[in-house]
Each structure stands twice: as C-alpha cells, then as structure tokens.
Write an enzyme that holds these catalytic residues in place. Structure first.
Site: not given
Ligand code: 8X3
Length: 251
Positions: A151, A138
């Site tokens: 996260y 991510s």
């Molecule tokens: C999720 C990316 O930019 O929506 O993995 O936080 S974001």
C-alpha cells in the site's frame, strides 16, 4: 464557499461510498454538476439522483471503461474538476509473505487508475480554462510501516505521478492538490481485510478517526478557491494519530 458558476462539472472516482461519495455530495451542494464514477453502478445512480448529478459506471483498472466514461462525460460539456479518489489497500503482510495479486490490485487501482483517469481527462481540464485535479493519496504516501509495503509503495507512486504534474502543467490553467488523509473510517479497512468486520473495527478501536465528510469539506474548500490559488498538499490526520503507523488509543 459556493461555486458561483453553476455550469462547472466535477468528476469524482470511487464515488459509490466513503470519501468519494462525501466529495460528490459536498461539490453538488456547492453548485457543481457532479459526474460520479464507480464499479457499483446502482449505488452511484441512487446518489446521482439525490444530488442532481450524473452516474456512469467506471472501472479505473480498465482502459476501455475509462475511455467510455471520459467520452460520455466530455460529450456533455466542459469538465473543470477531477477528484482522483478511487483506490485502496488489500492485505497487511510482511514483504516476505507478500501476495502478488494484492500488490497488483493496489498498483492497478491507486497508481495506474489515477494515471488512466488523469491522462484521459487532462485535455478537457486544460480546455476548461480553469481546471483542478485533486488526488486523494494518504499519509501512506509520506512514510512507511511494517506489513504495509504494498500500500505505501502504491501510494508513494500515485503521489509522485500527481506531484510531477505540478511542474509539467506549469503555464496551463490547471491547479493540483494532493490530499493525504490519515485514518478515515470508511470501507477502507473492510476492503483491506477482505470483509473481516472485526479486524476492520480493530483498526479504529479506541481512536476517534476522521470521517469521510472531514475530507470532503477540505475538498470543497479547495475546489472553491479562486483560479490563482493552488493548495499543493494537505495532510490531515485524527488528533490521536502521529503518523501512518503510530496512534494513541484510549482504553
Ligand atoms: C490510510 C491511512 O493511516 O489508515 O490511507 O494507514 S492509514
């Protein structure tokens, strides 16, 4: 972009929806035999039937489940591709109010889940003579934002596990690609906000987010490069997103 060797097998984790499902469909269309893994077995069975693949129930947080999945998959023949896609976010709280169970879930799925799958399947990927590991991390693996430490820390750890393999596997026939997506409209936000559809929709309000197929097309491109071509890291965001915590909304 077709895979000329139709005997190649690709494993996709978290294949019951979103990016995982889209990757399974794309890889199958390219000629891979796709083995779909997820907890929601009815969903992956239905997708597998549509795309001529195989479905095995998989919970990446459970070592016995991973072992059974890998044993069933490798018994059927060589495995060339692993897409580490299972994972996600839970909660959106400052560190002061961190929910330890949410943190545990994020570390178990994103970090230890990727470790379990990679460790278990790696011998088969090496033996295939032309292996590929794609880990979907991510933009949260590249930065941090308020209320996101559970996260972002899990995604950083997952990414570092993946990036470390690039050195450890030098000389072995395994390519390694990290895909770092920004906002992709999937069940991601619904899971993060515990089923709160309004909160989930607000994440994408006024933005044209990426869709799962945008990521799957990239994974398909990666998987169909010749064995000597290693795309190390690909960062992909909507045009309206500068980084994990900064988006432009049209209102
Ligand atoms: C999720 C990316 O930019 O929506 O993995 O936080 S974001």
């Amino acid at each position: 972009m077709a895979n000329t060797d139709a005997s190649k097998t690709a494993v996709v984790t978290g294949a019951s929806s979103g990016i995982g499902e889209a990757c399974a469909r794309t890889l199958a269309a390219q000629g891979f035999h796709v083995v779909l893994g997820a907890r929601r077995v009815e969903r992956i069975e239905a997708i597998a039937q549509e795309i001529g693949g195989t479905a095995h129930q998989l919970d990446v947080t459970d070592e016995a489940s991973v072992d059974a999945f890998v044993a069933a998959t490798t018994a059927a023949g060589p495995v060339h591709v692993l897409i580490n896609n299972a994972g996600g976010a839970k909660g959106f709280a400052p560190v002061l109010e961190a929910d330890l169970d949410d943190w545990r879930w994020m570390w178990e799925t994103n970090v230890l889940g990727t470790l379990r799958m990679t460790k278990s399947l790696l011998p088969a990927l090496i033996d295939s003579g032309d292996g590929l590991i794609v880990t979907v991390t991510s933009v949260a693996a590249l930065g941090h934002y308020d209320n996101g430490a559970g996260y972002t820390s899990a995604k950083h750890a997952q990414a570092l596990l993946h990036r470390t393999l690039r050195g450890e596997l030098l000389g072995k026939p395994v390519r390694l690609t990290e895909i770092c997506p920004g906002m992709v409209e999937t069940e991601f936000s619904l899971v993060r906000f515990d089923g709160d559809a309004q909160r989930a929709a607000d994440v994408y309000a006024g933005v044209t987010p990426l869709i799962a197929d945008d990521i799957a097309e990239i994974v398909g491109f990666v998987a169909t490069r010749p064995p000597h071509v290693n795309l190390d890291q690909i960062i992909v965001k909507p045009r309206d997103q500068a980084d994990a915590g900064r988006v432009h909304r049209q209102h």
